[in-house]
Structure formats: structure tokens, C-alpha cells
Write a protein that holds these residues in place. Structure first.
Motif, PDB file in Angstrom:
ATOM      1  N   UNK A 158       0.868  -1.191  -0.046  1.00  0.00           N
ATOM      2  CA  UNK A 158      -0.146  -0.020  -0.007  1.00  0.00           C
ATOM      3  C   UNK A 158       0.888   1.338  -0.202  1.00  0.00           C
ATOM      4  N   UNK A 159       1.732   1.358   0.933  1.00  0.00           N
ATOM      5  CA  UNK A 159       2.859   2.304   0.888  1.00  0.00           C
ATOM      6  C   UNK A 159       3.632   2.538  -0.357  1.00  0.00           C
ATOM      7  N   UNK A 160       3.896   1.493  -1.052  1.00  0.00           N
ATOM      8  CA  UNK A 160       4.828   1.620  -2.206  1.00  0.00           C
ATOM      9  C   UNK A 160       3.948   2.313  -3.216  1.00  0.00           C
ATOM     10  N   UNK A 161       2.432   2.020  -3.301  1.00  0.00           N
ATOM     11  CA  UNK A 161       1.604   2.692  -4.285  1.00  0.00           C
ATOM     12  C   UNK A 161       1.527   4.211  -3.850  1.00  0.00           C
ATOM     13  N   UNK A 162       1.343   4.501  -2.776  1.00  0.00           N
ATOM     14  CA  UNK A 162       1.338   5.803  -2.232  1.00  0.00           C
ATOM     15  C   UNK A 162       2.558   6.852  -2.750  1.00  0.00           C
ATOM     16  N   UNK A 163       3.846   5.901  -2.449  1.00  0.00           N
ATOM     17  CA  UNK A 163       5.031   6.721  -2.689  1.00  0.00           C
ATOM     18  C   UNK A 163       5.230   6.834  -4.246  1.00  0.00           C
ATOM     19  N   UNK A 164       4.546   6.281  -5.188  1.00  0.00           N
ATOM     20  CA  UNK A 164       4.709   6.567  -6.548  1.00  0.00           C
ATOM     21  C   UNK A 164       3.737   7.596  -6.912  1.00  0.00           C
ATOM     22  N   UNK A 165       2.994   8.137  -6.149  1.00  0.00           N
ATOM     23  CA  UNK A 165       2.436   9.638  -6.512  1.00  0.00           C
ATOM     24  C   UNK A 165       2.698  10.680  -5.525  1.00  0.00           C
ATOM     25  N   UNK A 166       2.092  11.801  -6.090  1.00  0.00           N
ATOM     26  CA  UNK A 166       2.463  13.028  -5.371  1.00  0.00           C
ATOM     27  C   UNK A 166       1.412  13.002  -4.055  1.00  0.00           C
ATOM     28  N   UNK A 167       1.741  12.581  -2.953  1.00  0.00           N
ATOM     29  CA  UNK A 167       0.511  12.299  -2.061  1.00  0.00           C
ATOM     30  C   UNK A 167       1.082  12.814  -0.822  1.00  0.00           C
ATOM     31  N   UNK A 168       0.239  13.312  -0.067  1.00  0.00           N
ATOM     32  CA  UNK A 168       0.546  13.844   1.430  1.00  0.00           C
ATOM     33  C   UNK A 168      -0.492  13.034   2.176  1.00  0.00           C
ATOM     34  N   UNK A 169       0.162  12.081   3.198  1.00  0.00           N
ATOM     35  CA  UNK A 169      -0.656  11.178   4.116  1.00  0.00           C
ATOM     36  C   UNK A 169      -0.988  12.036   5.145  1.00  0.00           C
ATOM     37  N   UNK A 170      -2.188  12.270   5.587  1.00  0.00           N
ATOM     38  CA  UNK A 170      -2.533  13.044   6.661  1.00  0.00           C
ATOM     39  C   UNK A 170      -2.689  12.105   7.899  1.00  0.00           C
ATOM     40  N   UNK A 171      -3.500  10.870   7.801  1.00  0.00           N
ATOM     41  CA  UNK A 171      -3.692   9.990   8.893  1.00  0.00           C
ATOM     42  C   UNK A 171      -3.567   8.506   8.278  1.00  0.00           C
ATOM     43  N   UNK A 172      -3.350   7.720   9.182  1.00  0.00           N
ATOM     44  CA  UNK A 172      -3.466   6.258   8.967  1.00  0.00           C
ATOM     45  C   UNK A 172      -3.773   5.598  10.113  1.00  0.00           C
ATOM     46  N   UNK A 173      -4.951   4.604   9.884  1.00  0.00           N
ATOM     47  CA  UNK A 173      -5.272   3.728  11.219  1.00  0.00           C
ATOM     48  C   UNK A 173      -5.404   2.510  10.587  1.00  0.00           C
ATOM     49  N   UNK A 187      -7.172   5.537   5.465  1.00  0.00           N
ATOM     50  CA  UNK A 187      -6.154   6.556   4.992  1.00  0.00           C
ATOM     51  C   UNK A 187      -6.723   7.706   4.667  1.00  0.00           C
ATOM     52  N   UNK A 188      -6.308   9.020   5.131  1.00  0.00           N
ATOM     53  CA  UNK A 188      -6.732  10.120   4.860  1.00  0.00           C
ATOM     54  C   UNK A 188      -5.313  10.820   4.030  1.00  0.00           C
ATOM     55  N   UNK A 189      -5.706  11.162   2.656  1.00  0.00           N
ATOM     56  CA  UNK A 189      -4.548  11.793   1.790  1.00  0.00           C
ATOM     57  C   UNK A 189      -4.939  12.955   1.161  1.00  0.00           C
ATOM     58  N   UNK A 190      -4.021  13.698   0.727  1.00  0.00           N
ATOM     59  CA  UNK A 190      -4.137  14.691  -0.018  1.00  0.00           C
ATOM     60  C   UNK A 190      -3.438  14.520  -1.289  1.00  0.00           C
ATOM     61  N   UNK A 191      -4.263  14.413  -2.369  1.00  0.00           N
ATOM     62  CA  UNK A 191      -3.444  14.007  -3.832  1.00  0.00           C
ATOM     63  C   UNK A 191      -4.538  14.408  -4.988  1.00  0.00           C
ATOM     64  N   UNK A 192      -3.962  15.062  -6.029  1.00  0.00           N
ATOM     65  CA  UNK A 192      -4.799  15.322  -7.058  1.00  0.00           C
ATOM     66  C   UNK A 192      -4.776  14.108  -8.054  1.00  0.00           C
ATOM     67  N   UNK A 193      -4.322  13.052  -7.380  1.00  0.00           N
ATOM     68  CA  UNK A 193      -4.198  11.763  -8.246  1.00  0.00           C
ATOM     69  C   UNK A 193      -5.019  10.729  -7.217  1.00  0.00           C
ATOM     70  N   UNK A 194      -5.875  11.115  -6.683  1.00  0.00           N
ATOM     71  CA  UNK A 194      -6.734  10.025  -5.879  1.00  0.00           C
ATOM     72  C   UNK A 194      -7.371   8.947  -6.315  1.00  0.00           C
ATOM     73  N   UNK A 195      -7.795   9.177  -7.534  1.00  0.00           N
ATOM     74  CA  UNK A 195      -8.491   8.282  -8.299  1.00  0.00           C
ATOM     75  C   UNK A 195      -7.672   7.019  -8.715  1.00  0.00           C
ATOM     76  N   UNK A 196      -6.399   7.615  -9.322  1.00  0.00           N
ATOM     77  CA  UNK A 196      -5.285   6.741  -9.822  1.00  0.00           C
ATOM     78  C   UNK A 196      -4.702   5.814  -8.577  1.00  0.00           C
TER      79      UNK A 196
END
Length: 215
Positions: A158-173, A187-196
Motif C-alpha cells: 500500500x505504501x509503495x503505491x502511495x510513494x509513486x504519486x504526489x501524495x500527502x498522508x494526513x492520517x492512517x489507522x 487512509x486520509x490523503x491529499x492528492x490530485x491523483x486520488x482516483x489513480x
């Protein structure tokens, strides 16, 4: 997270010689259900709660009773009914420990002490505030809830996927779901590529249960 980060440092207190009636007035004025009892050196002697008073001296909290009954509450001292040697916590204790103790003993607040000196109080409301902070409630971001296998590599993927995009991880539980096969990740994230990101999480075998965009 630790108790010292969430406890209330400005604590309403009473002396052991205070009357039950005045203690009740303080609880009503400040909308609290319990008050630590301390001496002049701020050493914790006990705690008094409305539940204690309802059981021991109903006249203190029941305005419908006679003036004679209420007068009794103005004469009885707090130390008559306070809980002596109450359960306490240290500032360095964890919130998990605080929550577990409250649940086990069915209490809504615990005094926090250092060398028996009162330094704060932690209540169930403070625990809820911390819980909301951990989950990122109120953030303007994208909330993704997904299930993965208990395999030790699943979270790494999961983190490998997030690392390939311009993503800010705000929270994780992470919740184990009381299941030997799957766990849930929020996950709570900020990204313009959320759908991808969501599409690729599906591709690696994650099961997405919800996607919420909070603006």
C-alpha cells in the motif's frame, strides 16, 4: 500518544473541608461530573463525583427535596463521601492505558499525578478528542478505507503505491477486524491523483470499501 498531551491542566478542585453543597454547585457551574480533592500542597486526597453523591446523599443533587434535606448537604464535608486513594495516571502513561482503565472500571475521568501532586485530569471527552485527531476528523482531504490480507507485505505494498504519486498522508489507522485473514486500513490523503491511487490499490489486491472526498 501520552496522557500529558491531552490532559486538562487547569483542574477544578476542592479541599476535604468543602461542603457537599458547594461541590455540587461547582460541578453544575463548570458542567463537570467529578472533582479531585486536594490539600494545601496540591496532594491528591481523593475524588468526589455526582454518582457518589446520588448514592450517598441524594439531597445534595435533588432540588425537589425539602430545605431541611438540602441544609444537610450544606453541612456535610466532601471528605465524608469522597473516594479515597482513587485510580490515577502519570503524565507519561499512554492514552490506550487511560482508555482501558476507564472502560474496565466504568469511570469517566482519572486524576493525573506526579509524586502524588495533582497535575491534571484526563476524561473520556479528552480521549474522544484524541481519537478524532488520530482519524483526522474534519480534515479537507480524501478518506479511503480498504481491506488487505494479514500477510506482512500487504501494508508495504500500500505504501509503495502511495510513494509513486504526489501524495500527502494526513492520517492512517489500522484495525485487525477480529479476523485472522484481513485487516482494515483507513487512509486520509491529499492528492490530485486520488482516483489513480485507488485504481492501483485495486490492482494490487486491496478491497476498497469506501472513498469519501471531504471538501
Amino acid at each position: 500518544m501520552f496522557v500529558q498531551l491531552w490532559m486538562r491542566r487547569e483542574v477544578i478542585t476542592v479541599s476535604p473541608a468543602e461542603t457537599i453543597a458547594n461541590a455540587c454547585t461547582l460541578m453544575d457551574t463548570h458542567r463537570i461530573r467529578r472533582i479531585p480533592v486536594i490539600d494545601q500542597e496540591k496532594k491528591l486526597l481523593g475524588i468526589i463525583s455526582k454518582e457518589d453523591l446520588k448514592k450517598a446523599l441524594p439531597s445534595a443533587v435533588d432540588a425537589s427535596l425539602t430545605e431541611t434535606a438540602r441544609a444537610l448537604a450544606r453541612q456535610v464535608r466532601v471528605d465524608t463521601f469522597m473516594t479515597r486513594a482513587p485510580i490515577t495516571l502519570a503524565p507519561s502513561d499512554t492514552l490506550e492505558k487511560a482508555a482501558a482503565i476507564m472502560r474496565r472500571h466504568k469511570i469517566g475521568g482519572i486524576p493525573v499525578i506526579e509524586e502524588n501532586i495533582l497535575v491534571g485530569i484526563i476524561t473520556e471527552s479528552d480521549i474522544f478528542d484524541a481519537f478524532l485527531e488520530v482519524l483526522g476528523a474534519g480534515n479537507k482531504d480524501t478518506r479511503i478505507e480498504l481491506s488487505v490480507s494479514h500477510d506482512h507485505t500487504s501494508i508495504y505494498k500500500v505504501f509503495e503505491v502511495l510513494a509513486t504519486y504526489d501524495t500527502r498522508i494526513n492520517n492512517i489507522a489500522i484495525c485487525n477486524n477480529h479476523s485472522p485473514k484481513t485487516k482494515t486500513i483507513m487512509l486520509r490523503i491529499e492528492s490530485k491523483q486520488a482516483q489513480e491511487i485507488v485504481d492501483e490499490l485495486w490492482d494490487i489486491g486491496c478491497k476498497i470499501s469506501s472513498i469519501i472526498h471531504e471538501d
